[in-house]
Design an enzyme around this catalytic site. Structure first.
Site, mmCIF file in Angstrom:
data_model
loop_
_atom_site.group_PDB
_atom_site.id
_atom_site.type_symbol
_atom_site.label_atom_id
_atom_site.label_comp_id
_atom_site.label_asym_id
_atom_site.label_seq_id
_atom_site.Cartn_x
_atom_site.Cartn_y
_atom_site.Cartn_z
ATOM 1 N N SER A 125 46.294 25.762 32.997
ATOM 2 C CA SER A 125 46.592 26.267 31.651
ATOM 3 C C SER A 125 45.419 27.029 31.049
ATOM 4 C CB SER A 125 46.947 25.109 30.726
ATOM 5 O OG SER A 125 48.004 24.366 31.240
HETATM 6 N N1 SAH Z 1 47.808 20.833 33.109
HETATM 7 C C1 SAH Z 1 47.871 21.556 34.336
HETATM 8 C C2 SAH Z 1 49.066 22.488 34.272
HETATM 9 C C3 SAH Z 1 49.635 22.722 35.591
HETATM 10 S S1 SAH Z 1 51.104 23.697 35.548
HETATM 11 C C4 SAH Z 1 46.598 22.344 34.539
HETATM 12 O O1 SAH Z 1 46.027 22.815 33.558
HETATM 13 O O2 SAH Z 1 46.180 22.534 35.677
HETATM 14 C C5 SAH Z 1 52.336 22.435 35.403
HETATM 15 C C6 SAH Z 1 52.444 21.452 36.521
HETATM 16 O O3 SAH Z 1 53.592 20.651 36.286
HETATM 17 C C7 SAH Z 1 52.637 22.047 37.907
HETATM 18 O O4 SAH Z 1 51.616 21.609 38.754
HETATM 19 C C8 SAH Z 1 54.002 21.550 38.346
HETATM 20 O O5 SAH Z 1 54.084 21.282 39.725
HETATM 21 C C9 SAH Z 1 54.117 20.285 37.534
HETATM 22 N N2 SAH Z 1 55.490 19.799 37.352
HETATM 23 C C10 SAH Z 1 56.617 20.492 37.075
HETATM 24 N N3 SAH Z 1 57.674 19.658 36.994
HETATM 25 C C11 SAH Z 1 57.201 18.398 37.215
HETATM 26 C C12 SAH Z 1 57.795 17.111 37.266
HETATM 27 N N4 SAH Z 1 59.096 16.905 37.067
HETATM 28 N N5 SAH Z 1 56.997 16.048 37.521
HETATM 29 C C13 SAH Z 1 55.669 16.196 37.730
HETATM 30 N N6 SAH Z 1 55.050 17.394 37.706
HETATM 31 C C14 SAH Z 1 55.806 18.487 37.450
#
Ligand code: SAH
Length: 214
Positions: free
Chosen positions: A63
Site C-alpha cells: 500500500s
Molecule cells: N497491507 C498490504 C497490502 C497488500 S495488498 C501491504 O501493504 O503490503 C492486499 C492483500 O490482500 C494481498 O496480498 C492479497 O493477496 C490479500 N487478500 C485478498 N483477499 C484475501 C483474503 N480473502 N484473505 C487473505 N488475504 C487476502
C-alpha cells in the site's frame, strides 16, 4: 545519543503525510523509523520512500504510505489491543501495526507472500505477530474477538464473519466497493449492538478474494 540521519526522501514522505492528514504523532514516528525497503523487491528499493503503492509478488501491491498512515490513524490503537489484519501482503503494514498494538493476527491467502513476510518478521525479531495462510474473509475464530480489524483488500460489503469477530466498542477499517475505481474506505464501529459506519476517503485496493492460493 547518536542521531541517525533521516534520508531526504523519507523527510519529504513524512511532510507529505502530515500535509495530507496524518497527524497522529505515534503513527508518524513508526512510519518514519520503519524501513519500507525491507518489504519490497531489490529492484524497487530506490522507490521505497516515495508516497506510492508498489508491486509485490503474486500480482499484489504494497500500500501507499499515505493510505497506511490514514488507516492506522483511524484504528485509534493503543498498546493493549489485539488487532486482526486481513491481507498481509508484503508485511509492511503488519509490522507498523505491531509497533502500536499488543498483538497482531494477520491472514494472507497467497502462501508465497505470507512466507516472505514471516521471514522478514523473524529477521526483525518481532514477537507479537501471529500469521496464517487462509481466507481472511472467515476471520480468525479461535482468537476472536478483536479490538480492531483492518482489511487491506476491497470487499463488496462488510464480511459478516469479521463483524461477528469485532469486540463491542471495536473499530474496523475496510475498503468497500466492487469496482477498482469506485471504492470507499469505511470506519465501522460496533456500539450497543449497533453497527455505525462512516465514509473516510476514496481508495483503490486489490479485491478481497475467497479461498486461498498455494
Ligand atoms: N497491507 C498490504 C497490502 C497488500 S495488498 C501491504 O501493504 O503490503 C492486499 C492483500 O490482500 C494481498 O496480498 C492479497 O493477496 C490479500 N487478500 C485478498 N483477499 C484475501 C483474503 N480473502 N484473505 C487473505 N488475504 C487476502
Amino acid at each position: 545519543m547518536k542521531k541517525t540521519k533521516i534520508p531526504k526522501d523519507k523527510v519529504n514522505l513524512i511532510l507529505d503525510l502530515k500535509k495530507s492528514g496524518v497527524s497522529n504523532i505515534d503513527v508518524l514516528n513508526v512510519i518514519e523509523k520503519t524501513e519500507r525497503s525491507f518489504f519490497i523487491d531489490e529492484s524497487l528499493k530506490k522507490k521505497s520512500n516515495l508516497n506510492i503503492a508498489l508491486p509485490i509478488d503474486c500480482g499484489q501491491t504494497i500500500s501507499q504510505p499515505l493510505i497506511v498512515g490514514i488507516m492506522t490513524q483511524c484504528l485509534d490503537l493503543s498498546k493493549n489491543m489485539r488487532v486482526l489484519e486481513i491481507g498481509t501482503g508484503s508485511g509492511y503494514h503488519t509490522y507498523i501495526l505491531s509497533q502500536l498494538a499488543r498483538f497482531v493476527y494477520t491472514i494472507e491467502r497467497h502462501k508465497p507472500l505470507l512466507f516472505k513476510s514471516e521471514k522478514i518478521f523473524r529477521k526483525l525479531n518481532v514477537s507479537n505477530i501471529f500469521s496464517k495462510h487462509d481466507d481472511g474473509g472467515l476471520g480468525w475464530m479461535d482468537q476472536a474477538p478483536f479490538d480492531r480489524i483492518i482489511v487491506t483488500a476491497s470487499a463488496p460489503e462488510i464480511p459478516q464473519n469479521l463483524l461477528n469477530q469485532l469486540s463491542e466498542d471495536g473499530i474496523m477499517i475496510i475498503p468497500i466497493g466492487d469496482d477498482y475505481s469506485d471504492q470507499v474506505l469505511k470506519k465501522i464501529k460496533k456500539k450497543d449492538n449497533k453497527v455505525l459506519s462512516e465514509n473516510l476517503i476514496s481508495v483503490r485496493f486489490v479485491p478481497l478474494l475467497e479461498g486461498k492460493e498455494n
